[in-house]
Motif scaffolding. Structure first.
Motif, short mmCIF file in Angstrom:
data_model
loop_
_atom_site.label_atom_id
_atom_site.label_comp_id
_atom_site.label_asym_id
_atom_site.label_seq_id
_atom_site.Cartn_x
_atom_site.Cartn_y
_atom_site.Cartn_z
N UNK A 55 0.82 -1.22 0.00
CA UNK A 55 0.00 0.00 0.00
C UNK A 55 0.85 1.26 0.00
N UNK A 56 0.31 2.31 -0.57
CA UNK A 56 1.00 3.59 -0.58
C UNK A 56 0.93 4.20 0.81
N UNK A 57 1.57 5.35 0.99
CA UNK A 57 1.56 6.00 2.29
C UNK A 57 0.14 6.34 2.73
N UNK A 58 -0.66 6.87 1.82
CA UNK A 58 -2.05 7.20 2.13
C UNK A 58 -2.84 5.93 2.45
N UNK A 59 -2.60 4.88 1.68
CA UNK A 59 -3.28 3.61 1.92
C UNK A 59 -2.90 3.00 3.26
N UNK A 60 -1.62 3.15 3.63
CA UNK A 60 -1.18 2.65 4.92
C UNK A 60 -1.86 3.40 6.05
N UNK A 61 -1.98 4.72 5.91
CA UNK A 61 -2.66 5.52 6.92
C UNK A 61 -4.12 5.13 7.04
N UNK A 62 -4.76 4.86 5.90
CA UNK A 62 -6.16 4.44 5.92
C UNK A 62 -6.31 3.10 6.62
N UNK A 63 -5.43 2.15 6.33
CA UNK A 63 -5.50 0.83 6.96
C UNK A 63 -5.32 0.92 8.47
N UNK A 64 -4.33 1.71 8.90
CA UNK A 64 -4.09 1.85 10.33
C UNK A 64 -5.26 2.56 11.00
N UNK A 65 -5.76 3.62 10.37
CA UNK A 65 -6.90 4.34 10.94
C UNK A 65 -8.14 3.48 11.05
N UNK A 66 -8.43 2.71 10.02
CA UNK A 66 -9.60 1.82 10.06
C UNK A 66 -9.42 0.75 11.12
N UNK A 67 -8.21 0.23 11.27
CA UNK A 67 -7.95 -0.77 12.29
C UNK A 67 -8.14 -0.21 13.70
N UNK A 68 -7.69 1.02 13.91
CA UNK A 68 -7.87 1.66 15.22
C UNK A 68 -9.36 1.86 15.51
N UNK A 114 -4.40 -3.12 11.16
CA UNK A 114 -3.23 -2.42 11.71
C UNK A 114 -1.94 -3.13 11.31
N UNK A 115 -1.94 -4.45 11.37
CA UNK A 115 -0.75 -5.21 10.98
C UNK A 115 -0.42 -5.00 9.51
N UNK A 116 -1.45 -4.99 8.66
CA UNK A 116 -1.23 -4.79 7.22
C UNK A 116 -0.69 -3.39 6.93
N UNK A 117 -1.15 -2.42 7.71
CA UNK A 117 -0.71 -1.05 7.49
C UNK A 117 0.67 -0.76 8.03
N UNK A 118 1.14 -1.55 8.99
CA UNK A 118 2.43 -1.26 9.61
C UNK A 118 3.56 -2.13 9.09
N UNK A 119 3.26 -3.19 8.37
CA UNK A 119 4.34 -4.04 7.86
C UNK A 119 4.55 -3.77 6.38
N UNK A 120 5.75 -3.93 5.97
CA UNK A 120 6.09 -3.73 4.55
C UNK A 120 6.30 -5.08 3.90
N UNK A 121 5.74 -5.21 2.75
CA UNK A 121 5.88 -6.44 1.99
C UNK A 121 6.61 -6.11 0.70
N UNK A 122 7.85 -5.67 0.85
CA UNK A 122 8.62 -5.27 -0.31
C UNK A 122 9.14 -6.51 -1.02
#
Length: 81
Positions: free
Chosen positions: A5-18, A65-73
């Motif tokens: 996910x992009x930076x915005x997508x990561x923020x959305x994932x973390x926010x939705x998880x919270x 939250x886990x999906x938004x905080x981990x990188x799958x490069x």
């Protein structure tokens, strides 16, 4: 195309998880209040259904939250020119 996910997508994932985890905690508080305790107690079918749904919401929130905080490069493939 990368599935990271992009930076915005990561923020959305973390926010939705919270929000999901907060909804679970809110459910715990609501369940232990005086007026709702009888209907949402574990001695009723409604209590078991809401308990199961709340656990799914909690797991979903933690997964987001886990999906938004981990990188799958993924490594770039080797180019032999």
């Amino acid at each position: 195309m990368s599935s990271t996910p992009t930076r915005r997508g990561r923020g959305f994932l973390i926010g939705a998880g919270v929000v999901f985890v907060a909804a679970f905690l809110g459910w715990l508080v609501l369940r232990n209040q005086g007026g709702w305790g009888v209907e949402l107690g574990m001695g009723t079918v409604l209590g078991w259904v809401t308990h199961g749904l709340a656990l799914l919401v909690l797991l979903g929130g933690v997964a987001l939250i886990a999906r938004g905080t981990t990188r799958n490069e993924q490594p770039e493939p080797d180019h032999e020119d």
